[in-house]
Write a protein that holds these residues in place. Structure first.
Motif, short mmCIF file in Angstrom:
data_model
loop_
_atom_site.label_atom_id
_atom_site.label_comp_id
_atom_site.label_asym_id
_atom_site.label_seq_id
_atom_site.Cartn_x
_atom_site.Cartn_y
_atom_site.Cartn_z
N PHE A 62 -64.12 -44.87 -40.96
CA PHE A 62 -62.68 -45.02 -40.83
C PHE A 62 -62.25 -44.27 -39.58
CE2 PHE A 62 -63.44 -45.45 -45.34
CZ PHE A 62 -62.67 -46.55 -45.67
N TRP A 63 -61.63 -44.96 -38.64
CA TRP A 63 -61.19 -44.31 -37.41
C TRP A 63 -59.79 -43.78 -37.62
CZ3 TRP A 63 -57.27 -45.00 -33.80
CH2 TRP A 63 -57.41 -44.23 -32.64
N VAL A 64 -59.63 -42.51 -37.36
CA VAL A 64 -58.33 -41.87 -37.46
C VAL A 64 -58.12 -41.06 -36.19
CG1 VAL A 64 -56.91 -40.23 -38.75
CG2 VAL A 64 -58.53 -41.69 -39.97
N GLY A 65 -57.02 -41.33 -35.54
CA GLY A 65 -56.74 -40.60 -34.31
C GLY A 65 -55.62 -39.60 -34.52
N PHE A 66 -55.77 -38.46 -33.91
CA PHE A 66 -54.73 -37.44 -33.95
C PHE A 66 -54.43 -37.03 -32.52
CE2 PHE A 66 -56.81 -36.93 -38.06
CZ PHE A 66 -55.71 -36.92 -38.91
N THR A 67 -53.16 -36.96 -32.20
CA THR A 67 -52.75 -36.53 -30.87
C THR A 67 -51.89 -35.28 -31.04
OG1 THR A 67 -52.72 -38.82 -30.17
CG2 THR A 67 -51.60 -37.26 -28.75
N TYR A 68 -52.38 -34.17 -30.52
CA TYR A 68 -51.65 -32.92 -30.59
C TYR A 68 -51.15 -32.54 -29.20
CZ TYR A 68 -53.87 -32.41 -35.14
OH TYR A 68 -54.29 -32.61 -36.42
N ASN A 91 -47.34 -30.66 -27.14
CA ASN A 91 -45.99 -30.16 -27.24
C ASN A 91 -45.09 -31.12 -26.47
OD1 ASN A 91 -43.56 -28.84 -27.06
ND2 ASN A 91 -44.45 -26.83 -26.58
N PRO A 92 -44.26 -31.89 -27.15
CA PRO A 92 -43.42 -32.89 -26.47
C PRO A 92 -42.42 -32.28 -25.49
CG PRO A 92 -42.90 -32.81 -28.82
CD PRO A 92 -44.07 -31.91 -28.60
N ALA A 93 -42.18 -30.97 -25.57
CA ALA A 93 -41.30 -30.32 -24.60
C ALA A 93 -42.02 -30.12 -23.27
CB ALA A 93 -40.83 -28.98 -25.14
N ASN A 94 -43.35 -30.07 -23.29
CA ASN A 94 -44.13 -29.81 -22.08
C ASN A 94 -44.88 -31.04 -21.55
OD1 ASN A 94 -43.36 -27.16 -22.36
ND2 ASN A 94 -45.27 -26.52 -23.31
N VAL A 95 -45.05 -32.04 -22.37
CA VAL A 95 -45.84 -33.21 -21.98
C VAL A 95 -45.02 -34.47 -22.22
CG1 VAL A 95 -47.97 -34.51 -22.41
CG2 VAL A 95 -47.98 -32.02 -22.61
N LYS A 96 -44.97 -35.34 -21.22
CA LYS A 96 -44.23 -36.60 -21.32
C LYS A 96 -45.17 -37.77 -21.07
CE LYS A 96 -40.31 -34.52 -21.86
NZ LYS A 96 -39.75 -34.39 -23.17
N GLY A 97 -44.76 -38.95 -21.49
CA GLY A 97 -45.54 -40.16 -21.24
C GLY A 97 -46.44 -40.56 -22.40
N ILE A 98 -46.38 -39.81 -23.51
CA ILE A 98 -47.17 -40.17 -24.69
C ILE A 98 -46.23 -40.79 -25.71
CG2 ILE A 98 -48.61 -39.31 -26.57
CD1 ILE A 98 -49.52 -37.06 -24.74
N TYR A 99 -46.53 -42.01 -26.10
CA TYR A 99 -45.71 -42.73 -27.05
C TYR A 99 -46.59 -43.30 -28.16
CZ TYR A 99 -42.56 -42.41 -23.11
OH TYR A 99 -41.81 -41.94 -22.08
N PRO A 100 -46.13 -43.29 -29.41
CA PRO A 100 -46.92 -43.85 -30.50
C PRO A 100 -47.19 -45.33 -30.27
CG PRO A 100 -44.96 -42.71 -31.34
CD PRO A 100 -44.84 -42.78 -29.85
N ASN A 101 -48.42 -45.75 -30.53
CA ASN A 101 -48.75 -47.17 -30.46
C ASN A 101 -49.86 -47.47 -31.45
OD1 ASN A 101 -51.45 -47.13 -28.92
ND2 ASN A 101 -50.11 -45.94 -27.57
N VAL A 102 -50.03 -48.73 -31.78
CA VAL A 102 -50.96 -49.15 -32.82
C VAL A 102 -52.39 -48.71 -32.54
CG1 VAL A 102 -51.93 -51.16 -34.00
CG2 VAL A 102 -49.52 -51.11 -33.45
#
Length: 65
Positions: free
Chosen positions: A32-38, A40-51
């Motif tokens: 089972f593939w499970v991805g986690f993205t950790y 700090n959204p205050a310091n990093v931009k350009g990451i958006y949830p996607n399928v």
């Protein structure tokens, strides 16, 4: 597959399906593939949830605090 008689062929396929589903070892996914993205959204931009949980590095940037 080489049974030309459709009634016999259907019976054979039904028998094979019964063996696979009821009599044989159950089919269970072993990965089972499970991805986690950790981040700090205050310091990093350009990451958006996607399928697919894909985040191209050229679209991500660090902001100055």
């Amino acid at each position: 597959g080489n049974e030309p008689d459709m009634k016999k062929r259907t019976a054979l396929l039904k028998q094979a399906e019964t063996i696979l589903v009821h009599d044989d070892v159950p089919i269970v996914p072993i990965y089972f593939w499970v991805g986690f993205t950790y981040y700090n959204p205050a310091n990093v931009k350009g990451i958006y949830p996607n399928v697919l949980d894909i985040h191209p590095l050229n679209a991500i940037w660090k902001t100055g605090r």
